[in-house]
Design an enzyme around this catalytic site. Sequence first.
Site, PDB file in Angstrom:
ATOM      1  CD  GLU A 173      47.577   3.270  63.909  1.00  0.00           C
ATOM      2  OE1 GLU A 173      47.698   2.576  64.930  1.00  0.00           O
ATOM      3  OE2 GLU A 173      46.509   3.380  63.284  1.00  0.00           O
ATOM      4  CD  GLU A 362      46.489   0.963  59.343  1.00  0.00           C
ATOM      5  OE1 GLU A 362      45.603   0.779  60.210  1.00  0.00           O
ATOM      6  OE2 GLU A 362      47.696   0.797  59.564  1.00  0.00           O
TER       7      GLU A 362
HETATM    8  C1  BG6 Z   1      45.784   0.301  63.118  1.00  0.00           C
HETATM    9  C2  BG6 Z   1      47.039  -0.495  62.900  1.00  0.00           C
HETATM   10  O1  BG6 Z   1      45.817   0.785  64.403  1.00  0.00           O
HETATM   11  O2  BG6 Z   1      44.577  -0.326  63.133  1.00  0.00           O
HETATM   12  C3  BG6 Z   1      46.825  -1.861  62.299  1.00  0.00           C
HETATM   13  O3  BG6 Z   1      48.001   0.204  62.174  1.00  0.00           O
HETATM   14  C4  BG6 Z   1      45.578  -2.476  62.872  1.00  0.00           C
HETATM   15  O4  BG6 Z   1      47.979  -2.631  62.522  1.00  0.00           O
HETATM   16  C5  BG6 Z   1      44.393  -1.591  62.533  1.00  0.00           C
HETATM   17  O5  BG6 Z   1      45.353  -3.792  62.479  1.00  0.00           O
HETATM   18  C6  BG6 Z   1      43.049  -2.116  62.998  1.00  0.00           C
HETATM   19  O6  BG6 Z   1      43.086  -2.455  64.330  1.00  0.00           O
HETATM   20  P1  BG6 Z   1      42.637  -3.906  64.797  1.00  0.00           P
HETATM   21  O7  BG6 Z   1      42.917  -3.953  66.239  1.00  0.00           O
HETATM   22  O8  BG6 Z   1      41.201  -4.011  64.480  1.00  0.00           O
HETATM   23  O9  BG6 Z   1      43.467  -4.873  64.031  1.00  0.00           O
END
Ligand code: BG6
Length: 467
Positions: A173, A362
């Site tokens: 990101e 993701e």
């Molecule tokens: C993304 C990141 O922004 O979102 C991850 O690359 C992160 O590291 C994921 O865990 C989800 O966000 P969160 O805050 O729910 O863990």
Amino acid sequence: MSSKFPDHFLWGGAVAANQVEGAYQTDGKGLSTSDLQPQGIFGAVTPRVDGDSGIKDVAIDFYHRYPQDIALFAEMGFKCLRTSIAWTRIFPQGDEETPNEAGLAFYDRLFDEMARYGIQPLITLSHYEMPYGLAKKYGGWGNRKTIGFFERYARTVFERYKHKVKHWLTFNEINMSLHAPFTGVGLPEGSSKSEIYQAIHHQLVASAKAVKACHEIVPEGKIGNMLLGGILYPLSCRPEDLLETQRQNRDWLFFGDVQARGGYPAYMKRYFRENGIQVEITAEDQQALRETIDFISFSYYMSGCVTTDEAQNETARANILNMVPNPHLASSEWGWQIDPIGLRYLLNVLYDRYQKPLFIVENGLGAKDRIEADGSINDDYRINYLNDHLVQVAEAIDDGVEVMGYTSWGPIDLVSASKAEMSKRYGFIYVDRDDKGKGSLERRRKKSFYWYRDVIQSNGNSLKDQG
Ligand code: BG6
């Protein structure tokens, strides 16, 4: 529905070193910027004192329990697992001449374990962390020297793992530095826009140098970037809202433009000028940036809206990216707006723009889970979320978009990045640990575990048009 997913589609899951491994000082590991953020990526930078323990220090103890976890991923049929290498296991302070052998050996063991099950690693070089030594001594990515330290690290791991890892990503990101500068580029709170964009520039050059190194050292490999896919819609069809939306989408697409097209897009000149941003870009930097990525990877959780109406903007401050809520969408327990169609739209936007293969690295739903009296966890909400997003991925593939794979976020519960809590769970596998760090760390299969296994086994045929 009948499968639209290509053969060899890379189904799997994604985690990050600092959210799963723990063992934050084991085998010579140095402190990373993440180790100084016990409250998460937006939290204050907190000096460590002896005996101090943040939840990430142990995380889910993946460092020691990975054989069991990989076996569970294999049981679901994973073709691919995305994780990151903790830079501080390899170069503990960041500026050493030689790497830490014990750190390198850990990832050898990890990749060997994946290979036993035919799970391909997809490896992020830097996921929200850098050696704290570099932030402290050199001012992080604000310093040009960090480019060289990163290149040395990248070349070291490409050489070491070239026979084991064929898919690489540079910075997780990368556009997040605009919202969380310490996390992204190791700069302190209150840094100016010029300082942030200068650091970002250094990181973009380092990314391009890593791409070049990967092409040289792992010729049959592929290396991509990684964007926070925060697609924005105009809140209304007022032309002012549309124009502002385009401007804000360019805030993050800028990173992809540099990494995929090999240079700064024209619109940034005006943006820098009008915002008094000065960035030193040398001819050598411009040359380095010409080395472009092989594929685009991105995360996708939600969409948001943009308006020039100040009153509406005020209501958006609570949201992590200050996005105005979309009145047509529901939200997760954490206020993230759920928009499966947005994923199809984004895939089309990125493919139209770059004409390069895309990898969704993701996507997922953070939710609180409940263990029933019989020990089961019936996470239908997660199944529905993932099902509906995957249906839209299939639609995008049908639209002609080239999608290499899909790794859902947090296939096993892990420490959340934004809040450093355990209760925001993404996993198909439950981990017995609470926000205070209490629990046995025992693993337990949720209902979604079996659901995802069926999706992979059927190459998407088992997905339902409406979850
Ligand atoms: C993304 C990141 O922004 O979102 C991850 O690359 C992160 O590291 C994921 O865990 C989800 O966000 P969160 O805050 O729910 O863990």
